[in-house]
Design a protein around this motif. Structure first.
Motif, mmCIF file in Angstrom:
data_model
loop_
_atom_site.group_PDB
_atom_site.id
_atom_site.type_symbol
_atom_site.label_atom_id
_atom_site.label_comp_id
_atom_site.label_asym_id
_atom_site.label_seq_id
_atom_site.Cartn_x
_atom_site.Cartn_y
_atom_site.Cartn_z
ATOM 1 N N GLU A 1 -6.937 10.652 -10.043
ATOM 2 C CA GLU A 1 -6.765 9.661 -8.964
ATOM 3 C C GLU A 1 -7.402 8.335 -9.354
ATOM 4 N N THR A 2 -8.600 8.410 -9.900
ATOM 5 C CA THR A 2 -9.307 7.189 -10.314
ATOM 6 C C THR A 2 -8.515 6.467 -11.404
ATOM 7 N N LEU A 3 -8.003 7.222 -12.351
ATOM 8 C CA LEU A 3 -7.211 6.624 -13.431
ATOM 9 C C LEU A 3 -5.942 5.974 -12.884
ATOM 10 N N ALA A 4 -5.325 6.598 -11.895
ATOM 11 C CA ALA A 4 -4.117 6.038 -11.275
ATOM 12 C C ALA A 4 -4.444 4.714 -10.584
ATOM 13 N N ARG A 5 -5.540 4.695 -9.832
ATOM 14 C CA ARG A 5 -5.937 3.451 -9.134
ATOM 15 C C ARG A 5 -6.276 2.346 -10.141
ATOM 16 N N THR A 6 -6.914 2.726 -11.230
ATOM 17 C CA THR A 6 -7.259 1.735 -12.256
ATOM 18 C C THR A 6 -5.999 1.192 -12.925
ATOM 19 N N THR A 7 -5.007 2.057 -13.116
ATOM 20 C CA THR A 7 -3.738 1.610 -13.714
ATOM 21 C C THR A 7 -3.112 0.508 -12.856
ATOM 22 N N ARG A 8 -3.193 0.674 -11.547
ATOM 23 C CA ARG A 8 -2.654 -0.360 -10.651
ATOM 24 C C ARG A 8 -3.342 -1.705 -10.907
ATOM 25 N N ILE A 9 -4.664 -1.676 -10.966
ATOM 26 C CA ILE A 9 -5.425 -2.924 -11.163
ATOM 27 C C ILE A 9 -5.042 -3.565 -12.499
ATOM 28 N N ILE A 10 -4.949 -2.740 -13.533
ATOM 29 C CA ILE A 10 -4.640 -3.250 -14.877
ATOM 30 C C ILE A 10 -3.215 -3.808 -14.912
ATOM 31 N N TYR A 11 -2.262 -3.072 -14.339
ATOM 32 C CA TYR A 11 -0.866 -3.513 -14.440
ATOM 33 C C TYR A 11 -0.630 -4.829 -13.697
ATOM 34 N N THR A 12 -1.334 -5.037 -12.592
ATOM 35 C CA THR A 12 -1.088 -6.233 -11.778
ATOM 36 C C THR A 12 -1.950 -7.428 -12.193
ATOM 37 N N ASP A 13 -2.628 -7.299 -13.335
ATOM 38 C CA ASP A 13 -3.416 -8.411 -13.866
ATOM 39 C C ASP A 13 -2.477 -9.337 -14.654
ATOM 40 N N ALA A 14 -2.302 -10.557 -14.149
ATOM 41 C CA ALA A 14 -1.329 -11.480 -14.759
ATOM 42 C C ALA A 14 -1.693 -11.832 -16.193
ATOM 43 N N GLU B 1 0.825 -1.216 0.000
ATOM 44 C CA GLU B 1 0.000 0.000 0.000
ATOM 45 C C GLU B 1 0.857 1.263 0.000
ATOM 46 N N ARG B 2 1.951 1.228 0.737
ATOM 47 C CA ARG B 2 2.837 2.399 0.747
ATOM 48 C C ARG B 2 3.480 2.579 -0.616
ATOM 49 N N TRP B 3 3.951 1.506 -1.209
ATOM 50 C CA TRP B 3 4.622 1.569 -2.504
ATOM 51 C C TRP B 3 3.670 2.136 -3.553
ATOM 52 N N TRP B 4 2.444 1.618 -3.557
ATOM 53 C CA TRP B 4 1.480 2.067 -4.562
ATOM 54 C C TRP B 4 1.004 3.496 -4.290
ATOM 55 N N ARG B 5 0.936 3.892 -3.007
ATOM 56 C CA ARG B 5 0.524 5.268 -2.726
ATOM 57 C C ARG B 5 1.503 6.238 -3.393
ATOM 58 N N GLN B 6 2.793 5.906 -3.222
ATOM 59 C CA GLN B 6 3.821 6.783 -3.815
ATOM 60 C C GLN B 6 3.740 6.765 -5.342
ATOM 61 N N LEU B 7 3.590 5.570 -5.928
ATOM 62 C CA LEU B 7 3.545 5.516 -7.392
ATOM 63 C C LEU B 7 2.254 6.158 -7.920
ATOM 64 N N CYS B 8 1.138 5.927 -7.228
ATOM 65 C CA CYS B 8 -0.133 6.505 -7.688
ATOM 66 C C CYS B 8 -0.087 8.034 -7.631
ATOM 67 N N ASP B 9 0.694 8.595 -6.717
ATOM 68 C CA ASP B 9 0.870 10.059 -6.710
ATOM 69 C C ASP B 9 1.477 10.506 -8.044
ATOM 70 N N HIS B 10 2.471 9.739 -8.518
ATOM 71 C CA HIS B 10 3.084 10.098 -9.797
ATOM 72 C C HIS B 10 2.112 9.860 -10.960
#
Ligand SMILES: [Mg+2]
Length: 235
Positions: free
Chosen positions: A91-104, A66-75
């Motif tokens: 912010e919503t787009l950043a959070r969605t990027t996380r979900i998309i990137y971590t989809d195997a 959560e800390r790692w992603w908080r920092q990256l999502c800020d960027h």
């Protein structure tokens, strides 16, 4: 004596179509259909701001997902704002990027990855992944079916050091019970980045093989079958 290969992940064992630019564009497709942006709009904004752009800097304070992603999502949110989106949507787009990137399912193994890893294992090598990556890397490796082939999966996000930082390599050696390269086991690094993988490993005494890319390196192979041949021959 045990023999260990440290493996990079992206561009070496697997690849993600579009890499990070692709993930940001998919987030835009999802929330802003018809956005009209392309990779060239995204790319210049993501060549900085990720932990691996600052490998000289430790980030052990971010060793929780959560800390790692908080920092990256800020960027990432800054990237979307800089492209003209308002703060809440960014912010919503950043959070969605996380979900998309971590989809195997977005990652594909190279055709030679599994057979070459199996051939090397049969020849007595054990495998460890050492990658500049997201905290979810072990899960991605599991979902791609690779986990049984690896003794350990080490993501920079969880150790706080990015290759080519010497501590990243030290962490990988410790994970397999070694104090240093050649102590007394044989260890190699294999990866597609001449700086992070090859120069980083060689700087701490680990011989390295550049794969799948042109570049200056003492050892270079077109594919992982080349690695099988090279390590079968010995140095
Ligand atoms: Mg790579």
């Amino acid at each position: 004596m045990k023999r260990t290969i440290l493996w990079d992940f992206d561009g070496t064992l697997a690849r993600r179509e579009g890499v990070w630019s692709g993930a940001l564009l998919q987030a835009l497709d999802q929330h802003c259909p018809g956005h009209g942006l392309c990779r060239d709009d995204i790319h210049p904004r993501i060549v900085h701001g990720f932990p691996w752009h600052y490998p000289e800097t430790a980030h052990t304070h971010l060793n929780r997902p959560e800390r790692w992603w908080r920092q990256l999502c800020d960027h990432l949110a800054w990237v979307f704002r800089d492209l003209g989106y308002e703060a809440e949507l960014a912010e919503t787009l950043a959070r969605t990027t996380r979900i998309i990137y971590t989809d195997a399912t977005s990652f594909r193994l190279y055709d030679d990855t599994v057979p070459a890893l199996e051939a090397l294992r049969a020849a007595g090598w054990r495998h460890v992944i050492l990658s500049n990556h997201v905290p979810e890397l072990p899960n991605l490796v599991r979902e791609l079916g690779l986990l049984p082939l690896f003794d350990d999966v080490i993501s920079s996000a969880l150790i706080g050091y990015e290759k080519p930082h010497p501590e990243a390599f030290a962490a990988a050696l410790r994970a397999v019970g070694l104090r240093a390269a050649g102590d007394p086991d044989e260890v190699w690094m294999v990866g597609d980045n001449a700086v992070a993988d090859v120069q980083g490993a060689e700087a701490v005494g680990i011989p390295a093989i550049l794969v799948r890319r042109e570049g200056e390196a003492r050892h270079r192979c077109e594919d992982l079958w080349g690695v099988v041949e090279l390590l079968a021959e010995g140095r």
